[in-house]
Design a protein around this motif. Structure first.
Motif, mmCIF file in Angstrom:
data_model
loop_
_atom_site.group_PDB
_atom_site.id
_atom_site.type_symbol
_atom_site.label_atom_id
_atom_site.label_comp_id
_atom_site.label_asym_id
_atom_site.label_seq_id
_atom_site.Cartn_x
_atom_site.Cartn_y
_atom_site.Cartn_z
ATOM 1 N N HIS A 52 0.837 -1.181 0.107
ATOM 2 C CA HIS A 52 -0.065 0.061 0.015
ATOM 3 C C HIS A 52 0.898 1.206 -0.201
ATOM 4 N N GLU A 53 1.892 1.270 0.864
ATOM 5 C CA GLU A 53 2.648 2.499 0.919
ATOM 6 C C GLU A 53 3.387 2.855 -0.235
ATOM 7 N N LEU A 54 3.950 1.682 -0.997
ATOM 8 C CA LEU A 54 4.604 1.962 -2.395
ATOM 9 C C LEU A 54 3.710 2.267 -3.460
ATOM 10 N N THR A 55 2.441 1.688 -3.546
ATOM 11 C CA THR A 55 1.616 1.842 -4.553
ATOM 12 C C THR A 55 1.076 3.539 -4.428
ATOM 13 N N MET A 56 1.032 3.906 -3.240
ATOM 14 C CA MET A 56 0.465 5.449 -3.193
ATOM 15 C C MET A 56 1.832 6.359 -3.405
ATOM 16 N N ALA A 57 3.006 5.783 -3.040
ATOM 17 C CA ALA A 57 4.013 6.816 -3.199
ATOM 18 C C ALA A 57 4.428 6.822 -4.768
ATOM 19 N N LEU A 58 4.674 5.695 -5.258
ATOM 20 C CA LEU A 58 5.108 5.506 -6.721
ATOM 21 C C LEU A 58 4.154 6.347 -7.691
ATOM 22 N N THR A 59 2.774 5.624 -7.504
ATOM 23 C CA THR A 59 1.736 6.247 -8.685
ATOM 24 C C THR A 59 1.253 7.685 -8.155
ATOM 25 N N GLY A 60 1.480 8.016 -7.022
ATOM 26 C CA GLY A 60 0.950 9.347 -6.705
ATOM 27 C C GLY A 60 2.130 10.455 -7.313
ATOM 28 N N ALA A 61 3.462 10.130 -7.102
ATOM 29 C CA ALA A 61 4.333 10.783 -7.626
ATOM 30 C C ALA A 61 4.431 10.863 -9.273
ATOM 31 N N VAL A 62 3.970 9.873 -9.999
ATOM 32 C CA VAL A 62 4.140 9.606 -11.313
ATOM 33 C C VAL A 62 2.611 10.336 -11.846
ATOM 34 N N TYR A 63 1.429 9.803 -11.378
ATOM 35 C CA TYR A 63 0.011 10.394 -12.120
ATOM 36 C C TYR A 63 -0.422 11.648 -11.391
ATOM 37 N N GLU A 115 -7.281 1.009 -6.244
ATOM 38 C CA GLU A 115 -6.239 0.103 -5.621
ATOM 39 C C GLU A 115 -6.584 -1.200 -5.630
ATOM 40 N N ALA A 116 -7.735 -1.460 -4.871
ATOM 41 C CA ALA A 116 -8.109 -2.808 -4.653
ATOM 42 C C ALA A 116 -8.268 -3.516 -5.849
ATOM 43 N N SER A 117 -8.776 -2.796 -6.841
ATOM 44 C CA SER A 117 -9.144 -3.717 -7.984
ATOM 45 C C SER A 117 -7.933 -4.004 -8.921
ATOM 46 N N TRP A 118 -6.828 -3.113 -8.908
ATOM 47 C CA TRP A 118 -5.473 -3.475 -9.500
ATOM 48 C C TRP A 118 -5.082 -4.812 -8.870
ATOM 49 N N TYR A 119 -5.168 -4.918 -7.402
ATOM 50 C CA TYR A 119 -4.452 -6.141 -6.929
ATOM 51 C C TYR A 119 -5.319 -7.549 -7.053
ATOM 52 N N ASP A 120 -6.679 -7.093 -7.555
ATOM 53 C CA ASP A 120 -7.398 -8.233 -7.829
ATOM 54 C C ASP A 120 -7.431 -8.539 -9.114
ATOM 55 N N PHE A 121 -6.799 -7.814 -10.060
ATOM 56 C CA PHE A 121 -6.541 -8.105 -11.438
ATOM 57 C C PHE A 121 -5.224 -8.874 -11.596
ATOM 58 N N VAL A 122 -4.294 -8.630 -10.835
ATOM 59 C CA VAL A 122 -2.958 -9.180 -11.107
ATOM 60 C C VAL A 122 -2.650 -10.587 -11.092
ATOM 61 N N LEU A 145 4.564 -1.472 -10.333
ATOM 62 C CA LEU A 145 3.838 -2.150 -9.079
ATOM 63 C C LEU A 145 4.186 -3.649 -8.909
ATOM 64 N N SER A 146 4.602 -4.499 -9.966
ATOM 65 C CA SER A 146 4.829 -5.807 -10.039
ATOM 66 C C SER A 146 5.890 -6.184 -8.890
ATOM 67 N N SER A 147 6.978 -5.490 -9.057
ATOM 68 C CA SER A 147 8.326 -6.177 -8.277
ATOM 69 C C SER A 147 8.632 -5.347 -6.925
ATOM 70 N N GLY A 148 8.190 -4.055 -6.900
ATOM 71 C CA GLY A 148 8.617 -3.271 -5.779
ATOM 72 C C GLY A 148 8.281 -3.704 -4.502
ATOM 73 N N SER A 149 7.071 -4.023 -4.334
ATOM 74 C CA SER A 149 6.571 -4.402 -3.183
ATOM 75 C C SER A 149 7.168 -5.732 -2.487
ATOM 76 N N ASN A 150 7.360 -6.631 -3.426
ATOM 77 C CA ASN A 150 7.832 -7.641 -3.087
ATOM 78 C C ASN A 150 9.298 -7.555 -2.608
ATOM 79 N N THR A 151 10.105 -6.691 -3.534
ATOM 80 C CA THR A 151 11.388 -6.402 -3.001
ATOM 81 C C THR A 151 11.470 -5.724 -1.580
ATOM 82 N N TRP A 206 6.143 -14.653 -14.627
ATOM 83 C CA TRP A 206 6.623 -13.423 -15.338
ATOM 84 C C TRP A 206 6.994 -12.282 -14.325
ATOM 85 N N ASN A 207 6.940 -12.368 -13.180
ATOM 86 C CA ASN A 207 7.426 -11.280 -12.251
ATOM 87 C C ASN A 207 8.903 -11.560 -11.949
ATOM 88 N N ALA A 208 9.514 -10.300 -11.848
ATOM 89 C CA ALA A 208 10.956 -10.188 -11.624
ATOM 90 C C ALA A 208 11.536 -10.504 -10.213
#
Length: 504
Positions: free
Chosen positions: A178-189, A201-208, A283-289, A471-473
């Motif tokens: 959650h923290e990285l999603t909001m920080a990364l996407t907020g800075a970009v979008y 946000e929840a829909s994105w993680y339901d889609f993955v 968003l695919s690898s940052g939170s896992n890292t 597919w995830n790094a």
């Protein structure tokens, strides 16, 4: 009934024999060796279902082949495991023979119409697509990266105290995600970021989870209906974002990519769908890292103590007129002046990464003066094969050693993409890696300095990664870790201020 069983058995035998014959008759003897096939053309699909991200590493361990062929229906895969062959592929002289093939993947899960895919495929050549060009332009070191990183750090500074200052029990992965999603996407979008809506946000993680179905299922509309409905909600939010001009307040990369896709001939609602690819890249690898890095730090008391001391020594005291002491940490100093944390990050990337570099063969070619590689085949380079190679990393290659990159020999490997490749290599190397690593290091440093994290059951146990996506790094853990997060006692007497202040 026995007659039908017998007929079915005979038909099965002939079908199996026919497929085996077809497999070997269509395999040139000059191609890399084809592995033993129990179910012709379907072995790899079954292997991926059973072993997921570990499948290719398992093949290397089982067959000890430097390069081999995997056959799938209508597709050849050449799997390359050894450094000297990887160097040949990455040689600039071969850049027009082995071409990155990420566009098809991005278009596959973005929901583009068939005609839009044809339009983009025709517009993008060997020089890369609008996404790659824009990310290289705006997120390689420079003023734009500095501004975007600073923006993300500000968002973390505002968000963390609200979410962590009270003692709480929660999932570690859920927290950092959650923290990285909001920080990364907020800075970009920008301020109109679609992910500001918790439902999006929840829909994105339901889609993955549905991405696997889009890649491997013959009927994804049936097997991933809930995930595809979630994707529609995210796409709808981005379509509204562009229609209302939200992109005009974003970092320059976003309107630039959008307008480029429009200029290629995409309708505006179709161009908005390409943000699914942008979102996945962020968003695919940052939170896992971040999850694995925090796990490795907090599960090792000695490493935790050393890293805290390094961060404290890099920080400076700020004069205040009464009240709690104020300390300032310039987060951009961490990579150069906090050696143990930097070593821990690099070892986390080496040990856990499951990145696969993918290229397409543009014409029949003789590879390494030995192997025939056929036109349109896919070359796959599994990072795990290199990152766990004992000839590179020594006898402890299969173990996590947070001190490994304090050794000069290991540090030298950081500059070799034939030895260390968590971000891929060459033209397909992740162009947003600097931004992602900046924000991940910032988040981890903020948590390490201000909070204690303890497993809810009192004992750190590393979760397995058996179900991680191919597919995830960076592999997602099979289960989240329930942890208790408590503010450090000494932090209550210190007011921390975090900045990203590097000079361009």
């Amino acid at each position: 009934m026995n007659v039908y069983v017998t007929i079915g058995f005979i038909v099965g035998i002939f079908a199996y024999a026919g497929l085996q014959l077809m497999l070997h008759l269509t395999q040139d003897k000059r191609e890399p060796c084809i592995l033993e096939s129990r179910v012709p053309f379907l072995d790899s699909a079954i292997g991926i279902m059973n072993h997921r991200a570990n499948y290719l590493a398992k093949l290397k361990a089982q067959y000890k082949a430097s390069i081999h062929t995997i056959r799938m229906p209508f597709q050849r895969l050449y799997i390359v495991h050894t450094p000297h062959l990887i160097q040949i592929i990455q040689n600039k002289a071969n850049a027009s023979t082995f071409v990155p093939n990420l566009l098809d993947f991005g278009m596959m899960f973005s929901g583009l119409k068939k005609e839009s895919k044809v339009t983009l495929a025709g517009a993008f050549g060997l020089n890369g697509n609008a996404f790659t060009k824009s990310v290289h332009k705006h997120l390689l070191p420079g003023a734009s990266l500095l501004a975007t990183t600073s923006n993300a750090v500000e968002k973390l500074c505002a968000s963390l105290p609200n979410n962590l200052d009270n003692s709480s029990t929660q999932g570690l992965l859920e927290l950092v995600r959650h923290e990285l999603t909001m920080a990364l996407t907020g800075a970009v979008y920008g301020p109109e970021n679609p992910y500001n809506d918790s439902k999006i946000e929840a829909s994105w993680y339901d889609f993955v989870p549905g991405i696997n179905h889009l890649l491997y299922s013959p009927f994804p509309n049936l097997t991933a209906r809930a995930a595809l409905r979630a994707r529609d909600r995210v796409i709808g939010a981005f379509q509204k974002y562009f229609e209302t001009g939200g992109h005009h307040y974003a970092m320059a990369m976003i309107p630039e990519m959008y307008e480029a896709n429009i200029s290629h001939g995409l309708a505006s609602d179709e161009a908005a769908k390409m943000e699914m690819a942008t979102s996945l890249a962020m968003l695919s690898s940052g939170s896992n890292t971040a999850f694995w890095l925090l796990y490795q730090i907090f599960s090792d008391c000695s490493a935790l103590h050393t890293i805290r001391q390094e961060l404290l020594e890099v920080s400076t005291k700020e004069e205040t007129s009464g009240g709690p002491q104020c300390r300032v940490l310039s987060l951009n100093l961490i990579r150069d002046e906090c050696p143990t944390m930097s070593a821990m990050l690099n070892e986390t990337l080496r040990y856990h990464s499951s990145v696969i570099n993918i290229k397409q063969v543009q014409h029949d070619t003789t590879f390494a003066n030995q192997y025939l590689l056929k036109k349109d085949a896919i070359v796959m380079i599994p990072g795990q094969s290199i990152h766990h190679e004992k000839d590179i990393w020594g006898p402890s290659a299969d173990y996590f050693d947070h001190l490994r990159f304090l050794d000069p020999a290991s540090r030298r490997n950081l500059s070799s993409t034939s030895a260390f490749r968590p971000f891929g290599a060459g033209a397909s190397m992740c162009p947003g890696r600097h931004f992602s690593m900046n924000v991940i290091c910032s988040l981890v440093a903020m948590i390490v300095l201000q909070y204690n994290i303890m497993p809810s059951d009192g004992k750190w146990r590393a979760p397995t990664k058996c179900n991680a996506d191919l597919w995830n790094a960076m592999p997602k853990p099979d289960r989240d870790l329930a942890v208790r997060i408590v503010k450090k006692v000494e932090s209550e007497d210190v007011q921390w201020r975090f900045v990203w202040a590097e000079e361009v």
